[in-house]
Scaffold this motif. Structure first.
Motif, mmCIF file in Angstrom:
data_model
loop_
_atom_site.group_PDB
_atom_site.id
_atom_site.type_symbol
_atom_site.label_atom_id
_atom_site.label_comp_id
_atom_site.label_asym_id
_atom_site.label_seq_id
_atom_site.Cartn_x
_atom_site.Cartn_y
_atom_site.Cartn_z
ATOM 1 N N ILE A 24 -5.849 5.873 1.400
ATOM 2 C CA ILE A 24 -4.324 4.622 0.809
ATOM 3 C C ILE A 24 -5.420 4.150 -0.637
ATOM 4 O O ILE A 24 -5.915 3.646 -1.371
ATOM 5 C CB ILE A 24 -5.000 3.283 2.288
ATOM 6 C CG1 ILE A 24 -4.453 2.451 2.274
ATOM 7 C CG2 ILE A 24 -6.587 3.571 2.370
ATOM 8 C CD1 ILE A 24 -3.806 1.708 3.335
ATOM 9 N N CYS A 71 0.615 5.170 1.823
ATOM 10 C CA CYS A 71 -0.732 6.219 2.716
ATOM 11 C C CYS A 71 -0.111 7.673 2.169
ATOM 12 O O CYS A 71 0.921 7.669 1.569
ATOM 13 C CB CYS A 71 -0.858 6.256 3.797
ATOM 14 S SG CYS A 71 -1.111 4.246 3.969
ATOM 15 N N TRP A 120 0.628 -1.563 -0.011
ATOM 16 C CA TRP A 120 -0.149 0.157 0.233
ATOM 17 C C TRP A 120 0.870 1.485 -0.346
ATOM 18 O O TRP A 120 1.945 1.417 0.002
ATOM 19 C CB TRP A 120 -0.806 0.203 0.859
ATOM 20 C CG TRP A 120 -0.181 0.012 2.621
ATOM 21 C CD1 TRP A 120 -0.331 1.003 3.459
ATOM 22 C CD2 TRP A 120 -0.152 -1.204 3.360
ATOM 23 N NE1 TRP A 120 1.273 0.495 4.371
ATOM 24 C CE2 TRP A 120 0.474 -0.541 4.956
ATOM 25 C CE3 TRP A 120 -0.660 -2.510 3.048
ATOM 26 C CZ2 TRP A 120 1.209 -1.570 5.618
ATOM 27 C CZ3 TRP A 120 -0.187 -3.373 4.734
ATOM 28 C CH2 TRP A 120 0.681 -2.528 5.191
#
Length: 191
Positions: free
Chosen positions: A137, A121, A119
């Motif tokens: 995200i 962020c 991921w």
């Protein structure tokens, strides 16, 4: 754009899981460890792309690995929330154009089944509103954590519990129940 996940924090990872297991139709599933961050999580799906993350200290990691913000948290409760379904690069450009302090961080972890989550962020900093402002995200091409979470739970509502005892402690004055149980229970409560 949608709410991606809610982050509930409690220093005791197992205590957090047990808290929700006692209140939901199904116990949260172990999500995994966040290597080098000092935390691990359990997750419960709230929908196909929304989940509850129960975050706590990972007993297999040193406390020194904890982010200072997380290390400073006292007690347990809703700590943060994330928004998904929006391009991080667009947010960066908008934040820069507006002169807002911001940061981007890449992360990832290996799930218990061996698959990898990745991921990115993005967060706005220096605004003074703390966790009232979500972070954003992007899960890239990895499966959304809600897919591997425990079975989708129904939204929860806080329901007052009526008691014949006037001396009932305030901490026992409410229950968290599922929306299905809420309707049945609400019919039994006096007006």
């Amino acid at each position: 754009m949608h709410i991606d996940h809610l982050v509930w924090y409690g220093a005791g990872l197992e205590a957090g899981r047990a808290f929700f297991a006692a209140r939901l139709e199904e116990a949260p599933a172990y999500g995994g460890s966040h290597p080098g961050e000092g935390t691990a999580n359990h997750v419960s799906a709230l929908g196909p792309t929304t989940y509850l993350e129960i975050l706590g200290r990972d007993p297999d990691q040193r406390d020194a690995a904890l982010d200072p913000e997380v290390a400073a948290l006292k007690g347990e409760g809703l700590y943060h929330w994330a928004v998904g379904g929006i391009a991080i690069a667009d947010l960066q450009a908008r934040a820069e154009a507006a002169g807002l302090a911001h940061g981007t961080a890449a992360g990832g972890r290996t799930k218990p089944d061996g698959t990898r989550l990745a991921w990115t962020c993005f967060g706005i900093h220096g605004h003074g509103f703390g966790a009232l402002v979500p972070f954003f995200i992007d899960w890239h091409d990895t499966p959304h954590p809600a897919h591997a979470a425990s079975a989708t739970i129904h939204p929860v509502r806080r329901v007052a519990r009526h008691s014949s005892s006037a001396h009932q402690p305030a901490s026992h004055a409410t229950d968290v129940v599922s929306s299905e149980k809420y309707e049945a229970r609400n019919r039994r409560l006096p007006n």
